[in-house]
Design a protein around this motif. Sequence first.
Motif, PDB file in Angstrom:
ATOM      1  N   ALA A 346      37.109  36.224  50.984  1.00 42.48           N
ATOM      2  CA  ALA A 346      36.509  34.972  51.451  1.00 42.48           C
ATOM      3  C   ALA A 346      37.138  33.754  50.785  1.00 42.48           C
ATOM      4  CB  ALA A 346      35.004  34.984  51.191  1.00 42.48           C
ATOM      5  N   ASN A 347      38.186  33.996  49.972  1.00 41.55           N
ATOM      6  CA  ASN A 347      38.929  32.943  49.283  1.00 41.55           C
ATOM      7  C   ASN A 347      38.092  32.243  48.216  1.00 41.55           C
ATOM      8  OD1 ASN A 347      41.515  31.819  48.982  1.00 41.55           O
ATOM      9  ND2 ASN A 347      40.871  29.935  50.012  1.00 41.55           N
ATOM     10  N   ILE A 348      37.123  32.948  47.661  1.00 38.75           N
ATOM     11  CA  ILE A 348      36.324  32.423  46.556  1.00 38.75           C
ATOM     12  C   ILE A 348      37.060  32.716  45.255  1.00 38.75           C
ATOM     13  CG2 ILE A 348      34.141  32.697  45.294  1.00 38.75           C
ATOM     14  CD1 ILE A 348      32.899  33.440  48.041  1.00 38.75           C
ATOM     15  N   ASN A 349      37.106  31.749  44.368  1.00 41.63           N
ATOM     16  CA  ASN A 349      37.778  31.928  43.084  1.00 41.63           C
ATOM     17  C   ASN A 349      37.001  32.923  42.221  1.00 41.63           C
ATOM     18  OD1 ASN A 349      39.888  30.021  43.530  1.00 41.63           O
ATOM     19  ND2 ASN A 349      38.440  28.371  43.111  1.00 41.63           N
ATOM     20  N   VAL A 350      37.685  33.969  41.781  1.00 38.61           N
ATOM     21  CA  VAL A 350      37.081  34.997  40.939  1.00 38.61           C
ATOM     22  C   VAL A 350      37.905  35.119  39.662  1.00 38.61           C
ATOM     23  CG1 VAL A 350      36.498  37.440  40.702  1.00 38.61           C
ATOM     24  CG2 VAL A 350      36.196  36.294  42.916  1.00 38.61           C
ATOM     25  N   THR A 351      37.234  35.036  38.523  1.00 31.30           N
ATOM     26  CA  THR A 351      37.883  35.235  37.227  1.00 31.30           C
ATOM     27  C   THR A 351      37.222  36.404  36.520  1.00 31.30           C
ATOM     28  OG1 THR A 351      38.412  32.880  36.988  1.00 31.30           O
ATOM     29  CG2 THR A 351      38.403  34.215  34.983  1.00 31.30           C
ATOM     30  N   THR A 404      47.081  34.428  36.708  1.00 33.28           N
ATOM     31  CA  THR A 404      46.351  34.013  37.908  1.00 33.28           C
ATOM     32  C   THR A 404      47.269  34.126  39.113  1.00 33.28           C
ATOM     33  OG1 THR A 404      45.030  32.417  36.639  1.00 33.28           O
ATOM     34  CG2 THR A 404      45.102  32.128  39.035  1.00 33.28           C
ATOM     35  N   TYR A 405      46.740  34.700  40.168  1.00 30.17           N
ATOM     36  CA  TYR A 405      47.446  34.670  41.452  1.00 30.17           C
ATOM     37  C   TYR A 405      46.470  34.162  42.500  1.00 30.17           C
ATOM     38  CZ  TYR A 405      50.602  35.706  45.268  1.00 30.17           C
ATOM     39  OH  TYR A 405      51.432  35.575  46.346  1.00 30.17           O
ATOM     40  N   GLU A 406      46.753  32.957  42.989  1.00 33.32           N
ATOM     41  CA  GLU A 406      45.886  32.287  43.964  1.00 33.32           C
ATOM     42  C   GLU A 406      44.439  32.258  43.473  1.00 33.32           C
ATOM     43  OE1 GLU A 406      46.670  33.398  48.021  1.00 33.32           O
ATOM     44  OE2 GLU A 406      48.815  32.988  47.814  1.00 33.32           O
ATOM     45  N   ASN A 407      43.507  32.986  44.111  1.00 31.63           N
ATOM     46  CA  ASN A 407      42.102  32.832  43.728  1.00 31.63           C
ATOM     47  C   ASN A 407      41.580  33.942  42.819  1.00 31.63           C
ATOM     48  OD1 ASN A 407      42.388  34.364  46.235  1.00 31.63           O
ATOM     49  ND2 ASN A 407      40.163  34.436  46.337  1.00 31.63           N
ATOM     50  N   PHE A 408      42.500  34.667  42.163  1.00 30.97           N
ATOM     51  CA  PHE A 408      42.072  35.719  41.235  1.00 30.97           C
ATOM     52  C   PHE A 408      42.750  35.518  39.889  1.00 30.97           C
ATOM     53  CE2 PHE A 408      42.146  40.406  39.924  1.00 30.97           C
ATOM     54  CZ  PHE A 408      40.813  40.385  39.504  1.00 30.97           C
ATOM     55  N   ALA A 409      41.944  35.577  38.800  1.00 30.81           N
ATOM     56  CA  ALA A 409      42.468  35.388  37.447  1.00 30.81           C
ATOM     57  C   ALA A 409      41.867  36.420  36.507  1.00 30.81           C
ATOM     58  CB  ALA A 409      42.159  33.979  36.949  1.00 30.81           C
TER      59      ALA A 409
END
Length: 439
Positions: A346-351, A404-409
């Motif tokens: 869903a393109n939500i930023n997840v860390t 980090t790659y796009e929306n995942f860190a």
Amino acid sequence: MDLLSVLSFVLLLSAAQGAAVRGKAPQQDWGYVDVRSNAHMFWWLYYAEHYTQVPLVMWLQGGPGASGCGFGNFEEIGPYDTLFHDRNTTWLKAASLLFVDNPVGTGFSYTTDEGAYARNVSTVSDDMMVLLKTFFSSKTDFQTTPFYIFSESYGGKMAAVISLALHEAIQAGTIKCNFKGVALGDSWISPIDSVLSWGPYLYSMSLLDEQGLAKVQEAAAAVQDAVKSGEFERATELWSKTEDLVEEFTDDVNFYNILTKNPMMLAKPEKRQQSSIYYISRLFYSHTLRHQGDLLFELMNGPVRKLLRVIPDDVIWGSQAKNVFSAMAGDFMKPVVDVVDKLLHANINVTVYNGQLDLIVDTVGQKNWVKKLSWQKIDQFRNLMWTPLHMCPQCTETAAFHKTYENFAFFWILKAGHMIPSDQGDVALKMLRMIINQE
């Protein structure tokens, strides 16, 4: 909450703890939301000095049954510690902070009916949607403020499900909120990946010998079999037995920091009471009761409740924690890797962030569930080299690694156990600033 009340709160807490007030007290607010019949959830908000110009961070504690308004606030990231000294590494320097005591029955949250305790993360998420809808409807200044959910331990499992539900509610127009992402700290996302990694991790750290490794791996395999067959309550009991074995063969290693001994040994139920009740009680004492130390208990049930002035007389902070924990027993071993996948899709930023010295949710287990993600860009993420993190341009010591790659860190925090903000406060604050794009 008017300024006089805020100052009174600060002065009374300061006097009660024998500390002098230093600096300006932050603006605060708090209250209850009735999330269901007989279910009342407590929240506590600290405004950053320029709150319209910085993000809002909601902190979710683990357990389940550990209090964010208590432990997360006074032991980890709030403006003051339990002795009411200023915390130099408070996250209030970078964001406004919203602490919520969830699931219902945690901390100052309470139920008036035994049937009102949440029994799974779906109910936990539904309750939080009621709270967030009420919060953002009344605090309209925060509707356009970047909003992040940060979490720790079981709070990460809840945070993942809550984040997906919040995204869907925003898409449906039922909650007005500028949701920017979720951070999963030492989080119980895939319990079996954690349990299966305990033996090899401890062996590599010279805390298990070959015989101990074989016994722990055998116990972990039994947990895995129960999970595969869908016997989740049985898997919880076997998880508890595996922890017993780990402590037996490691001379009581601390699951929250492998360089120390387990401080909760004297509080645990006697081992002769080996039954389902014993094993749930054992887990509660190990993973929730440790968040309710004597000093914090006295603080929350003394000067804090007196100044909050909204806590019912018959509600004792932390008194329902064991009921919260027990009610969720059938949910403990269920993974939510698929939920993290949906967040990424869903393109939500997840860390994901993890402490090097944590055992209960060790980094090895975290990396193993990350490998299970079906997110179409996971290979690009995995192929990236990590970057060392230094605390200043001239600093040579490595504080962490990250990529980090796009929306995942992912952040690997060195010299930290399960409670990263407590163990490495400076690094945790720097990580926060990086995630919310302040550095």
